[in-house]
Design an enzyme around this catalytic site. Structure first.
Site, PDB file in Angstrom:
ATOM      1  N   ASP A  73       0.862  -1.166   0.000  1.00 12.91           N
ATOM      2  CA  ASP A  73       0.000   0.000   0.000  1.00 12.91           C
ATOM      3  C   ASP A  73       0.904   1.224   0.000  1.00 12.91           C
ATOM      4  O   ASP A  73       1.887   1.270   0.746  1.00 12.91           O
ATOM      5  CB  ASP A  73      -0.898  -0.026   1.240  1.00 12.91           C
ATOM      6  N   LYS A 175      14.032   5.188 -11.007  1.00 10.92           N
ATOM      7  CA  LYS A 175      13.013   5.382  -9.956  1.00 10.92           C
ATOM      8  C   LYS A 175      13.154   4.306  -8.877  1.00 10.92           C
ATOM      9  O   LYS A 175      13.095   4.600  -7.685  1.00 10.92           O
ATOM     10  CB  LYS A 175      11.595   5.383 -10.568  1.00 10.92           C
TER      11      LYS A 175
HETATM   12  P1  ITT Z   1      -3.559  -1.865  -5.256  1.00 11.93           P
HETATM   13  O1  ITT Z   1      -4.101  -1.344  -3.917  1.00 11.93           O
HETATM   14  O2  ITT Z   1      -4.468  -2.821  -5.961  1.00 11.93           O
HETATM   15  O3  ITT Z   1      -2.148  -2.393  -5.127  1.00 11.93           O
HETATM   16  P2  ITT Z   1      -3.740   0.952  -6.022  1.00 11.93           P
HETATM   17  O4  ITT Z   1      -3.464   1.662  -7.317  1.00 11.93           O
HETATM   18  O5  ITT Z   1      -5.096   1.129  -5.389  1.00 11.93           O
HETATM   19  O6  ITT Z   1      -3.414  -0.593  -6.258  1.00 11.93           O
HETATM   20  P3  ITT Z   1      -2.457   2.214  -3.694  1.00 11.93           P
HETATM   21  O7  ITT Z   1      -3.709   2.277  -2.906  1.00 11.93           O
HETATM   22  O8  ITT Z   1      -1.235   1.706  -3.016  1.00 11.93           O
HETATM   23  O9  ITT Z   1      -2.602   1.331  -5.009  1.00 11.93           O
HETATM   24  O10 ITT Z   1      -2.090   3.616  -4.322  1.00 11.93           O
HETATM   25  C1  ITT Z   1      -2.551   4.840  -3.818  1.00 11.93           C
HETATM   26  C2  ITT Z   1      -2.500   5.877  -4.900  1.00 11.93           C
HETATM   27  O11 ITT Z   1      -1.175   6.354  -5.026  1.00 11.93           O
HETATM   28  C3  ITT Z   1      -2.951   5.428  -6.288  1.00 11.93           C
HETATM   29  O12 ITT Z   1      -3.695   6.469  -6.896  1.00 11.93           O
HETATM   30  C4  ITT Z   1      -1.653   5.201  -7.036  1.00 11.93           C
HETATM   31  O13 ITT Z   1      -1.789   5.488  -8.420  1.00 11.93           O
HETATM   32  C5  ITT Z   1      -0.729   6.220  -6.365  1.00 11.93           C
HETATM   33  N1  ITT Z   1       0.641   5.704  -6.321  1.00 11.93           N
HETATM   34  C6  ITT Z   1       1.076   4.581  -5.691  1.00 11.93           C
HETATM   35  N2  ITT Z   1       2.385   4.403  -5.901  1.00 11.93           N
HETATM   36  C7  ITT Z   1       2.796   5.436  -6.669  1.00 11.93           C
HETATM   37  C8  ITT Z   1       4.030   5.798  -7.245  1.00 11.93           C
HETATM   38  O14 ITT Z   1       5.116   5.062  -7.097  1.00 11.93           O
HETATM   39  N3  ITT Z   1       4.073   6.906  -7.979  1.00 11.93           N
HETATM   40  C9  ITT Z   1       2.984   7.666  -8.157  1.00 11.93           C
HETATM   41  N4  ITT Z   1       1.778   7.402  -7.683  1.00 11.93           N
HETATM   42  C10 ITT Z   1       1.682   6.278  -6.940  1.00 11.93           C
END
Ligand code: ITT
Length: 193
Positions: A73, A175
């Site tokens: 997460d 990255k």
């Molecule tokens: P899962 O929970 O199914 O893994 P998700 O896209 O819902 O996928 P998260 O809740 O962890 O994942 O992500 C929270 C938000 O932050 C989501 O809008 C992602 O696109 C963004 N995010 C996560 N990691 C990122 C990164 O490395 N760079 C930019 N945005 C990121």
């Protein structure tokens, strides 16, 4: 034979980054992607969200074939906005996107533009074992405007500390060296090794 590690996520960009890192930093691990949308708990800390998500999968929806798995997460925290969006990063990104964050930050300058990205990887070795958590953070600031074509999500507006580049201006490899996800996943690789 390489050890299979199942990564449960709905986000294909995360899979691309994790696979690239596993391929370059570990000889023994293959990432198997399982696209499974588990309930994402709306809790105050992403550590607890990650831990509870794994507990849900262990208890209520275990993998058909028993294999070690992990979820992760991630969240973006803006001190100038009292920590927003934090654990609500996915919801906020869907609703207002990068343009919305830039608008909320429009009158913030210098130190007020500080931002932290955090990833919590929650690893489950077997259903009887409690999850082990690995945390990675990346510090930077919110750029004045979106820049770069790479990455995903908040990458075009997140400028890494002491580097004049947003994550979207970096290759996946670059990255991974410095990102919240790269740092958290590296700890899992070390733990498994
Ligand atoms: P899962 O929970 O199914 O893994 P998700 O896209 O819902 O996928 P998260 O809740 O962890 O994942 O992500 C929270 C938000 O932050 C989501 O809008 C992602 O696109 C963004 N995010 C996560 N990691 C990122 C990164 O490395 N760079 C930019 N945005 C990121």
């Amino acid at each position: 034979m390489k050890k299979e590690l199942v990564f449960i996520t709905t986000n294909k960009h995360k899979v691309k980054e994790i696979r690239a890192q596993a391929n370059s930093e570990s000889k023994d691990i293959t990432i198997v992607h399982l696209d499974y949308d588990y309930p994402e708990f709306q809790l105050d800390e992403i550590d607890t969200v990650a831990e509870e998500s794994v507990n849900y999968i262990r208890r209520y929806k275990p993998l058909k074939e028993e294999k070690p798995f992990f979820i992760e997460d991630s969240g973006l925290t803006l001190p100038a906005l009292n920590g927003f969006p934090g654990p609500f990063s996915a919801f906020v990104f869907d609703k207002i996107g990068n343009a919305g964050i830039l608008k909320l930050m429009v009158d913030k300058n210098g130190e007020e533009r500080r931002a932290t990205f955090k990833t919590v990887v929650a690893f489950c070795e077997s259903p009887e074992k409690a999850p082990v958590l690995f945390v990675g953070t990346s510090k930077g600031k919110i750029a004045k405007a979106a820049r770069g074509e790479g990455g995903f999500g908040y990458d075009p507006i997140f400028e890494l500390e002491s580097v004049n580049k947003t994550f979207a201006e970096m290759s996946t490899k670059e990255k991974n060296v410095v990102s919240h996800r790269g740092r958290a996943f590296r700890k899992l690789l070390d733990y498994i090794a």
